[in-house]
Design a protein around this motif. Structure first.
Motif, mmCIF file in Angstrom:
data_model
loop_
_atom_site.group_PDB
_atom_site.id
_atom_site.type_symbol
_atom_site.label_atom_id
_atom_site.label_comp_id
_atom_site.label_asym_id
_atom_site.label_seq_id
_atom_site.Cartn_x
_atom_site.Cartn_y
_atom_site.Cartn_z
ATOM 1 N N ASP A 168 5.015 -3.354 7.923
ATOM 2 C CA ASP A 168 4.350 -4.653 7.783
ATOM 3 C C ASP A 168 2.820 -4.537 7.708
ATOM 4 N N PHE A 169 2.304 -3.345 7.432
ATOM 5 C CA PHE A 169 0.859 -3.121 7.327
ATOM 6 C C PHE A 169 0.327 -3.821 6.081
ATOM 7 N N ARG A 170 -0.593 -4.764 6.283
ATOM 8 C CA ARG A 170 -1.192 -5.535 5.201
ATOM 9 C C ARG A 170 -2.698 -5.589 5.420
ATOM 10 N N TYR A 171 -3.433 -5.659 4.332
ATOM 11 C CA TYR A 171 -4.881 -5.770 4.442
ATOM 12 C C TYR A 171 -5.456 -6.430 3.200
ATOM 13 N N MET A 172 -6.682 -6.924 3.353
ATOM 14 C CA MET A 172 -7.455 -7.453 2.241
ATOM 15 C C MET A 172 -8.676 -6.568 2.094
ATOM 16 N N PHE B 246 0.818 -1.202 0.000
ATOM 17 C CA PHE B 246 0.000 0.000 0.000
ATOM 18 C C PHE B 246 0.858 1.261 0.000
ATOM 19 N N HIS B 247 2.114 1.161 0.440
ATOM 20 C CA HIS B 247 3.003 2.327 0.469
ATOM 21 C C HIS B 247 3.228 2.911 -0.935
ATOM 22 N N LYS B 248 2.998 2.092 -1.959
ATOM 23 C CA LYS B 248 3.174 2.557 -3.333
ATOM 24 C C LYS B 248 1.965 3.326 -3.857
ATOM 25 N N LEU B 249 0.861 3.291 -3.125
ATOM 26 C CA LEU B 249 -0.341 4.003 -3.543
ATOM 27 C C LEU B 249 -0.184 5.490 -3.269
ATOM 28 N N GLY C 118 -1.822 0.756 11.448
ATOM 29 C CA GLY C 118 -1.998 1.847 10.511
ATOM 30 C C GLY C 118 -2.975 2.871 11.030
ATOM 31 N N VAL C 119 -3.211 3.862 10.202
ATOM 32 C CA VAL C 119 -4.163 4.926 10.512
ATOM 33 C C VAL C 119 -5.017 5.153 9.271
ATOM 34 N N TYR C 120 -6.318 5.204 9.477
ATOM 35 C CA TYR C 120 -7.302 5.501 8.449
ATOM 36 C C TYR C 120 -7.792 6.910 8.720
ATOM 37 N N ASN C 121 -7.662 7.790 7.735
ATOM 38 C CA ASN C 121 -8.068 9.178 7.923
ATOM 39 C C ASN C 121 -9.184 9.507 6.951
ATOM 40 N N LEU C 122 -10.330 9.872 7.517
ATOM 41 C CA LEU C 122 -11.487 10.305 6.755
ATOM 42 C C LEU C 122 -12.022 11.548 7.425
ATOM 43 N N TRP C 123 -12.285 12.592 6.656
ATOM 44 C CA TRP C 123 -12.772 13.868 7.180
ATOM 45 C C TRP C 123 -11.834 14.448 8.224
ATOM 46 N N SER C 124 -10.559 14.311 8.016
ATOM 47 C CA SER C 124 -9.526 14.805 8.934
ATOM 48 C C SER C 124 -9.618 14.167 10.316
ATOM 49 N N ARG C 125 -10.231 13.012 10.410
ATOM 50 C CA ARG C 125 -10.294 12.241 11.662
ATOM 51 C C ARG C 125 -9.461 10.987 11.504
ATOM 52 N N LEU D 6 -11.515 -3.868 10.954
ATOM 53 C CA LEU D 6 -12.279 -3.875 9.716
ATOM 54 C C LEU D 6 -12.746 -2.446 9.495
ATOM 55 N N PHE D 7 -12.495 -1.910 8.300
ATOM 56 C CA PHE D 7 -12.931 -0.543 8.047
ATOM 57 C C PHE D 7 -13.567 -0.456 6.668
ATOM 58 N N PHE D 8 -14.380 0.579 6.493
ATOM 59 C CA PHE D 8 -15.170 0.734 5.284
ATOM 60 C C PHE D 8 -14.842 2.036 4.575
ATOM 61 N N MET D 9 -14.910 1.992 3.249
ATOM 62 C CA MET D 9 -14.762 3.161 2.401
ATOM 63 C C MET D 9 -16.107 3.404 1.719
ATOM 64 N N PHE D 10 -16.331 4.648 1.345
ATOM 65 C CA PHE D 10 -17.602 5.038 0.762
ATOM 66 C C PHE D 10 -17.368 5.786 -0.544
ATOM 67 N N PRO D 11 -18.229 5.556 -1.537
ATOM 68 C CA PRO D 11 -18.035 6.256 -2.813
ATOM 69 C C PRO D 11 -18.172 7.766 -2.644
ATOM 70 N N GLY D 12 -17.312 8.475 -3.340
ATOM 71 C CA GLY D 12 -17.360 9.927 -3.304
ATOM 72 C C GLY D 12 -16.563 10.551 -2.177
ATOM 73 N N TYR D 13 -15.880 9.743 -1.380
ATOM 74 C CA TYR D 13 -15.087 10.253 -0.262
ATOM 75 C C TYR D 13 -13.607 10.073 -0.562
ATOM 76 N N THR D 14 -12.813 11.014 -0.073
ATOM 77 C CA THR D 14 -11.364 10.924 -0.159
ATOM 78 C C THR D 14 -10.840 10.510 1.206
ATOM 79 N N PHE D 15 -9.883 9.595 1.216
ATOM 80 C CA PHE D 15 -9.323 9.106 2.475
ATOM 81 C C PHE D 15 -7.832 8.881 2.323
ATOM 82 N N LYS D 16 -7.170 8.751 3.462
ATOM 83 C CA LYS D 16 -5.739 8.456 3.490
ATOM 84 C C LYS D 16 -5.500 7.241 4.367
#
Length: 164
Positions: free
Chosen positions: A83-87, A29-32, A51-58, A67-77
């Protein structure tokens, strides 16, 4: 068990769609390039590292079993340890909103912890995919994972989920 069990199932409406795009094991993911923008929904399971999931500056901390979710139309980091890995599974459809509502999943409530037991299942299913069964495998993993979240919410959430 010596007693019969019968459970009636409510079936989705014919116009309820749920389409799966891909099922991925991400090790680099570091290459993204961050931040990322998604036009689909995504269900992500952390399999190792932190890791850290950042959505809406949170910022929301992630670790194995998150387990975390992404939503269409949103930008996240995403940021994470070496060694951070995910499916993850990406998907779209009119049925998603109803399923997310049942599970209490929203952009403000998008991270659930304590689901380490799902890692082996997700990996086993990912490795079993072929062209002829990819949609069924992805749907199976998606629905089993949602069922786990819905069951935890029905039990008051317990320590297995985190409400942001």
């Amino acid at each position: 068990m010596n007693e019969s069990i019968c459970t009636f199932i409510t079936t989705p409406k014919p116009d309820d769609t749920l389409t799966f795009i891909n099922f991925v094991y991400e090790t680099e993911f570091h290459k993204l390039k961050m931040p990322l923008f998604r036009s689909t929904y995504g269900m992500y399971l952390v399999t190792s590292g932190e890791g850290v999931y950042n959505l809406w500056s949170r910022d929301r901390k992630l670790s194995e079993g998150s387990l975390f979710f992404m939503f269409p139309g949103y930008t996240f980091k995403l940021s994470g340890s070496e060694d951070f890995r995910y499916m993850y599974i990406t998907f779209i459809g009119t049925r998603v909103a109803r399923l997310f509502e049942r599970a209490g999943i929203t952009p403000k409530n998008a991270v659930f912890d304590g689901l380490e037991e799902l890692s082996d299942y997700w990996m086993s299913e990912l490795l079993s995919i072929s062209d002829s069964n990819a949609d069924v495998v992805a749907e199976s993993v998606f629905t089993r994972t949602l069922a786990r979240i819905i069951a935890a919410a029905g039990d008051g959430g317990g320590e297995k989920s985190r409400r942001d």
